[in-house]
Scaffold this motif. Sequence first.
Motif, mmCIF file in Angstrom:
data_model
loop_
_atom_site.group_PDB
_atom_site.id
_atom_site.type_symbol
_atom_site.label_atom_id
_atom_site.label_comp_id
_atom_site.label_asym_id
_atom_site.label_seq_id
_atom_site.Cartn_x
_atom_site.Cartn_y
_atom_site.Cartn_z
ATOM 1 N N ILE A 1 0.837 -1.199 0.000
ATOM 2 C CA ILE A 1 0.000 0.000 0.000
ATOM 3 C C ILE A 1 0.873 1.252 0.000
ATOM 4 O O ILE A 1 1.797 1.367 0.801
ATOM 5 C CB ILE A 1 -0.942 0.018 1.216
ATOM 6 C CG1 ILE A 1 -1.937 -1.143 1.118
ATOM 7 C CG2 ILE A 1 -1.696 1.344 1.310
ATOM 8 C CD1 ILE A 1 -2.894 -1.246 2.289
ATOM 9 N N VAL B 1 -3.444 2.020 -3.324
ATOM 10 C CA VAL B 1 -3.165 3.404 -2.956
ATOM 11 C C VAL B 1 -4.222 3.905 -1.987
ATOM 12 O O VAL B 1 -5.412 3.675 -2.193
ATOM 13 C CB VAL B 1 -3.175 4.299 -4.217
ATOM 14 C CG1 VAL B 1 -2.986 5.756 -3.835
ATOM 15 C CG2 VAL B 1 -2.099 3.869 -5.204
ATOM 16 N N ILE B 2 -3.765 4.563 -0.915
ATOM 17 C CA ILE B 2 -4.688 5.352 -0.095
ATOM 18 C C ILE B 2 -4.240 6.797 -0.238
ATOM 19 O O ILE B 2 -3.049 7.073 -0.313
ATOM 20 C CB ILE B 2 -4.677 4.923 1.390
ATOM 21 C CG1 ILE B 2 -3.272 4.947 1.979
ATOM 22 C CG2 ILE B 2 -5.271 3.527 1.540
ATOM 23 C CD1 ILE B 2 -3.219 4.659 3.488
ATOM 24 N N SER B 3 -5.195 7.720 -0.311
ATOM 25 C CA SER B 3 -4.726 9.085 -0.520
ATOM 26 C C SER B 3 -5.509 10.126 0.248
ATOM 27 O O SER B 3 -6.690 9.963 0.544
ATOM 28 C CB SER B 3 -4.695 9.429 -2.014
ATOM 29 O OG SER B 3 -5.974 9.340 -2.550
ATOM 30 N N ARG C 1 3.681 9.194 11.695
ATOM 31 C CA ARG C 1 3.736 7.953 12.466
ATOM 32 C C ARG C 1 2.501 7.104 12.241
ATOM 33 O O ARG C 1 2.580 5.890 12.089
ATOM 34 C CB ARG C 1 3.897 8.274 13.952
ATOM 35 C CG ARG C 1 5.322 8.005 14.405
ATOM 36 C CD ARG C 1 5.487 8.193 15.874
ATOM 37 N NE ARG C 1 5.391 9.615 16.207
ATOM 38 C CZ ARG C 1 6.050 10.195 17.220
ATOM 39 N NH1 ARG C 1 6.845 9.450 17.973
ATOM 40 N NH2 ARG C 1 5.905 11.466 17.471
ATOM 41 N N VAL C 2 1.334 7.780 12.211
ATOM 42 C CA VAL C 2 0.097 7.018 12.052
ATOM 43 C C VAL C 2 0.006 6.435 10.639
ATOM 44 O O VAL C 2 -0.240 5.232 10.467
ATOM 45 C CB VAL C 2 -1.125 7.894 12.365
ATOM 46 C CG1 VAL C 2 -2.405 7.177 11.983
ATOM 47 C CG2 VAL C 2 -1.129 8.255 13.847
ATOM 48 N N VAL C 3 0.226 7.266 9.633
ATOM 49 C CA VAL C 3 0.107 6.764 8.260
ATOM 50 C C VAL C 3 1.186 5.702 8.003
ATOM 51 O O VAL C 3 0.958 4.719 7.296
ATOM 52 C CB VAL C 3 0.178 7.910 7.232
ATOM 53 C CG1 VAL C 3 0.145 7.374 5.815
ATOM 54 C CG2 VAL C 3 -0.978 8.884 7.456
ATOM 55 N N SER D 1 2.025 3.557 10.014
ATOM 56 C CA SER D 1 1.574 2.272 10.568
ATOM 57 C C SER D 1 0.484 1.643 9.713
ATOM 58 O O SER D 1 0.070 0.522 9.940
ATOM 59 C CB SER D 1 1.088 2.452 12.011
ATOM 60 O OG SER D 1 -0.154 3.114 12.062
ATOM 61 N N TYR D 2 0.002 2.390 8.709
ATOM 62 C CA TYR D 2 -0.974 1.835 7.765
ATOM 63 C C TYR D 2 -0.281 1.355 6.487
ATOM 64 O O TYR D 2 -0.521 0.254 6.018
ATOM 65 C CB TYR D 2 -2.005 2.889 7.337
ATOM 66 C CG TYR D 2 -2.843 3.517 8.421
ATOM 67 C CD1 TYR D 2 -2.985 2.940 9.684
ATOM 68 C CD2 TYR D 2 -3.534 4.704 8.172
ATOM 69 C CE1 TYR D 2 -3.772 3.526 10.664
ATOM 70 C CE2 TYR D 2 -4.327 5.297 9.149
ATOM 71 C CZ TYR D 2 -4.435 4.705 10.385
ATOM 72 O OH TYR D 2 -5.217 5.296 11.331
ATOM 73 N N ALA D 3 0.522 2.269 5.901
ATOM 74 C CA ALA D 3 1.012 2.059 4.536
ATOM 75 C C ALA D 3 2.429 1.494 4.533
ATOM 76 O O ALA D 3 3.151 1.576 5.531
ATOM 77 C CB ALA D 3 0.982 3.374 3.765
ATOM 78 N N ASP D 4 2.834 0.963 3.383
ATOM 79 C CA ASP D 4 4.188 0.428 3.229
ATOM 80 C C ASP D 4 5.160 1.468 2.699
ATOM 81 O O ASP D 4 6.377 1.295 2.808
ATOM 82 C CB ASP D 4 4.146 -0.779 2.280
ATOM 83 C CG ASP D 4 3.232 -1.864 2.789
ATOM 84 O OD1 ASP D 4 3.511 -2.385 3.880
ATOM 85 O OD2 ASP D 4 2.215 -2.153 2.145
#
Lengths: 474, 474, 474
Positions: free
Chosen positions: B44, B71-73, B93-95, B97-100
């Motif tokens: 991601i 993709v997240i945007s 930090r938060v994003v 922990s979601y995306a690669d």
Amino acid sequence: MSLVNRSLVTIDDLSNEEIEAVFSLADEMLNSVNNQSNVCQGKIMASLFFEPSTRTRLSFETAMHRLGGSVISAIDVNATSLAKGESIADMARVVGSYADIIVIRHPWEGAAKIVADYAGVPVINAGDGSHEHPTQTLCDLYTLKKERQTIKGLRIALCGDLKYGRTIHSLIYALTRLGATTFLWPGPGLDMPENVKQKLVTEYGAVVEKIPADNLPLLVGRDDWSGNNSLDAIYITPSHAHQLALIPDISIPIDLVSEYDALYVTRLQQERLVATADGQDLKRDYPVVDRKFLKGKEFKKTLVMHPLPRIDELAHEVDADPRSMYFKQAARGVPIRMALIALLLGAKDVYIPEKESSPAQERAYPLYKRDFGVTCSNSKCVSLQETETRYIKIEFEIITNRPLTLRCVYCEHEVHPQYIASCNWHQGMLKNKKYHRADTHLVRRIKPENLIIFDSESKAQAYGFKPSNYASER
Amino acid sequence: MSLVNRSLVTIDDLSNEEIEAVFSLADEMLNSVNNQSNVCQGKIMASLFFEPSTRTRLSFETAMHRLGGSVISAIDVNATSLAKGESIADMARVVGSYADIIVIRHPWEGAAKIVADYAGVPVINAGDGSHEHPTQTLCDLYTLKKERQTIKGLRIALCGDLKYGRTIHSLIYALTRLGATTFLWPGPGLDMPENVKQKLVTEYGAVVEKIPADNLPLLVGRDDWSGNNSLDAIYITPSHAHQLALIPDISIPIDLVSEYDALYVTRLQQERLVATADGQDLKRDYPVVDRKFLKGKEFKKTLVMHPLPRIDELAHEVDADPRSMYFKQAARGVPIRMALIALLLGAKDVYIPEKESSPAQERAYPLYKRDFGVTCSNSKCVSLQETETRYIKIEFEIITNRPLTLRCVYCEHEVHPQYIASCNWHQGMLKNKKYHRADTHLVRRIKPENLIIFDSESKAQAYGFKPSNYASER
Amino acid sequence: MSLVNRSLVTIDDLSNEEIEAVFSLADEMLNSVNNQSNVCQGKIMASLFFEPSTRTRLSFETAMHRLGGSVISAIDVNATSLAKGESIADMARVVGSYADIIVIRHPWEGAAKIVADYAGVPVINAGDGSHEHPTQTLCDLYTLKKERQTIKGLRIALCGDLKYGRTIHSLIYALTRLGATTFLWPGPGLDMPENVKQKLVTEYGAVVEKIPADNLPLLVGRDDWSGNNSLDAIYITPSHAHQLALIPDISIPIDLVSEYDALYVTRLQQERLVATADGQDLKRDYPVVDRKFLKGKEFKKTLVMHPLPRIDELAHEVDADPRSMYFKQAARGVPIRMALIALLLGAKDVYIPEKESSPAQERAYPLYKRDFGVTCSNSKCVSLQETETRYIKIEFEIITNRPLTLRCVYCEHEVHPQYIASCNWHQGMLKNKKYHRADTHLVRRIKPENLIIFDSESKAQAYGFKPSNYASER
């Protein structure tokens, strides 16, 4: 004929046979929505929405995802480089080098044609101003087809905002071509634009009959429909399918009181109105379709359709009625768009028979192209926008010369310029460089390729032309 | 060396060899775009755009989709929790922990470094204010490489807004490092910032020659270029590749009239100008590259490049010219970004030779870190923003101490503070707690780790320091 | 019990056992995030965010992508057809015909219930105004579970904005149901709403004890906590798990000074405050949790939690502390949402034991439904919004009739209307059509199905009711 690598800018870009082909693939998609997930794998759709929209954009994006493809999207004019003054052509070229197919919605009329001209990949018009919105029309037609098996011979009333509703314009061309009879019930002040009616007559061979409101059995006793006595119903029938109806006498009561197959309701396109007291009036007098309205026996089996979103013009109490079709219409947008995308990308193939003769598809008008002279009179036309004038060539079809009528190739609005000249006759001699009134016989003597057209005397004079003797005579 | 898990904040984060490695993988991607769809499957990418952009964002998202990733945007500052006052570090930090992998564009200079510091995943800078935009530079270099096989020895003119154009800053560092000779043709008032020129000299060993405009054969007779007589051309050549050109005499006409390999045109970065009459002047006098401009024989084989979007500075009439490269540049952004993403994620591997010595990569300046004292003087620097001061430590590189020159580690702007003190010399005795002028010899006697630096006497006094005898002498 | 095809509007839509089931699947997801990429292949999630959000939306979209599904999203109220005046119900129906699951965030309280009622597919509430945000609660509970193995018996302090923080409301219901003891430390003027406290007592059997601030050892010497002497701590314990604590005497110092398992900090929900000087005061006096605050021995092993984004109420200096849990909370949002989506879509299955008795789940209040009469008093309630009144029926639960207390089925706010009537008693005789005060004994004599309720005498009279003899007596 194949649809591969073609674009859909106006509904006329598809022949009747091609429309049927889309429907037949949509049936296949509908029956196996969940088995399509590899049809467009690895393909990318760009979804470019420069006007607010939820439903159309999400419907396209859903369609692409259901086909296994990916989506990139830009959804707000403020968040894009258009805000930096870029032209649509540049954007189209760049996005066309990223994506395999482009879906575009834009407030400027004719914008989708520009994108299609420059992108180098198939382009689908998802609405360009008040011009066209052809995939909505495909959903509408598909719903009629699914519910009535055929479109030929159907009696369909179009109701509400026929002036600004682009869905209506695409729809009425298609209905006429496919052989349906259409009744126009505009809200007060929201009549179908003249150029649309004109085109229906000259290019689709429709017969337009105007019937005063008080002659219409249909509207008798419907004071709630509109307090405005000037409301007319306009009756349009394609000459092709309904030759018999073309009787010289206008009073055809038997037709006017019989049942309607569909009632197509539209909302007031408030976002296209100038914010004035007028807008308030239009809103107040706008027709409302509710349970009471639908009690008439002419509506007994009528499909109630609406492109959505609705505001107040179609009461929520109708939702539970089996005649209500609007949520089905919306849902069917997905298989229709799946079919269309798959065909344009060449990911699916269907047999399309040879095209029958279709007047709209075959007529070729002479073109008028100049760097100067007459321009489109529609302020929303893409050809007049500052960012686009840098590269767009003014271009018109010469529809007729008595009176001289040009149709903008971008937004399809018609203009009636008053002055003409020839680039041939003056032979470099300044005194021969003259302009004439467009309604003189000269308009027929100048070859189209030599024609120079002005919308005002001052413009003609600015280009060094002088008034001819003919300039003030007929 | 491997690129796995690294970030790309400035173009200097990549060695020359690593840039070549990206190009070689981009070639592979370009040749089989449609066969890459499982390279990043299950990965991601977060696409965080806090400034308007279509092209860059869509290019990155296209690249990720072509690699089979998702993709997240987040694309608008108003639609994000930044509007709620959150810090960039928290968001990172938060994003992370979601995306690669994260792609970030932000108006604050140095913001991408913060994201890279905190995200815990690879971060790509897609533009941070007027600071850097390294992937644009990769696309530019890749186009030069594809068209000319090598970058070493090319003669490249940079034209237009060299002040605010971040793409230009990343580009000139890379061109110099890779051995190209660069000519600067700024629009009036839009000269390359001093700190960039300074860095080219001190860190890349470039020789900067300033030539008055009227000495330049190139510009003779080009009144249309600029009505402004103060226009200079600035000639930059890397010492490494062009030692021979480093003759003490400035007049090297043979070089100045010979052909250019590329002309790199940029638009005026209007969104970075304060809205004043000044903006209007800059706009009016801005150079325009058109067919006429390109008729000079020095441009006979010149590649015309532009990062896009363009406004008026590059005429549409050039589009059809075979020298126009800008749409190719844009299209090549996809394979470049595919290669980069795949390398940072470890989804593809390429051989990267040992790094040769590269001045910019090896120099290590002493660092200056304090909770108080001098701050960055660039109002767009991330370190000065209210939401970020809660956690960011002020940090500078000490470039030189004669005159004392600090470079902000976030935005790379240089500051020249006037006052210094030592945290060692006062030994706890209040009367010894003194500050001095930065231009005294003391600046060399205080060890970097003991140095305290102030940008004003009042700040020094606010922290309890008194003026020393040296404070007013040299 | 299965979760397939169900919706999650409030945390009470899940039984304790179902919450545990989500956690158990989240564990599985967490351990093999990268092996889930075909679980939801071919499924589409619609992500509809009508309020600013980064974190929650990206977390949901990440979860869906990690499961192999696709996402369609609408993220700005201005870019959607809501701006055209469409109702939420219409939007829900249409999007429900595109997507397989819908995630909705909306500023109107009760909006998620409307979407769930109309969409025809599972709906997840991602925050509806100040009402609920149940998936945030799941993340919070999951973090407690992971760190402390159980939630039963934990001592948890909730700190900050307990008035507008919807995450807090969902959380406290769940904590109470699951057997934790909760301490409320509101910022000044930001107390937990009465209806929430009421519901905790009447439906979850909680005992609410109010302790004056100066009796609280915890706050002794903490003048920095708030300069406001009126600050109270409110102590809530579930009757079920802590029967022994329900001693009549309020002073239970041994509990108040012992350790806390978690401190849950929230930011001031500024966007829900009216922009007044008040907002400024609230901001100034808002409690701040920092290193100093956490030095108390009652916080020695306390998990510091925060739903993020934070502003100033939780200092960045705490980030490096091993007690800080907030970035873990955020990261765990992904496996929690993966588990939830997979369960609602039926893409994964877990064993869920028979539901134990749960007071909140089993209580059924009589319903009050009318086309006229009392309406909800919460101006943010979805039932009062212009676009929604076209179809929404007013509906309340009758919680108790002494005093008459109704709870809106949409936003769950409580109203205490003053006047009642019966649709049975007047027997068509106009003189019998009377209304009465709601606090007379008549309220118990009228059957719920016959009850007519008014919030004002003028409304009652507008519907043709006259004051009864009882109208002014008790």
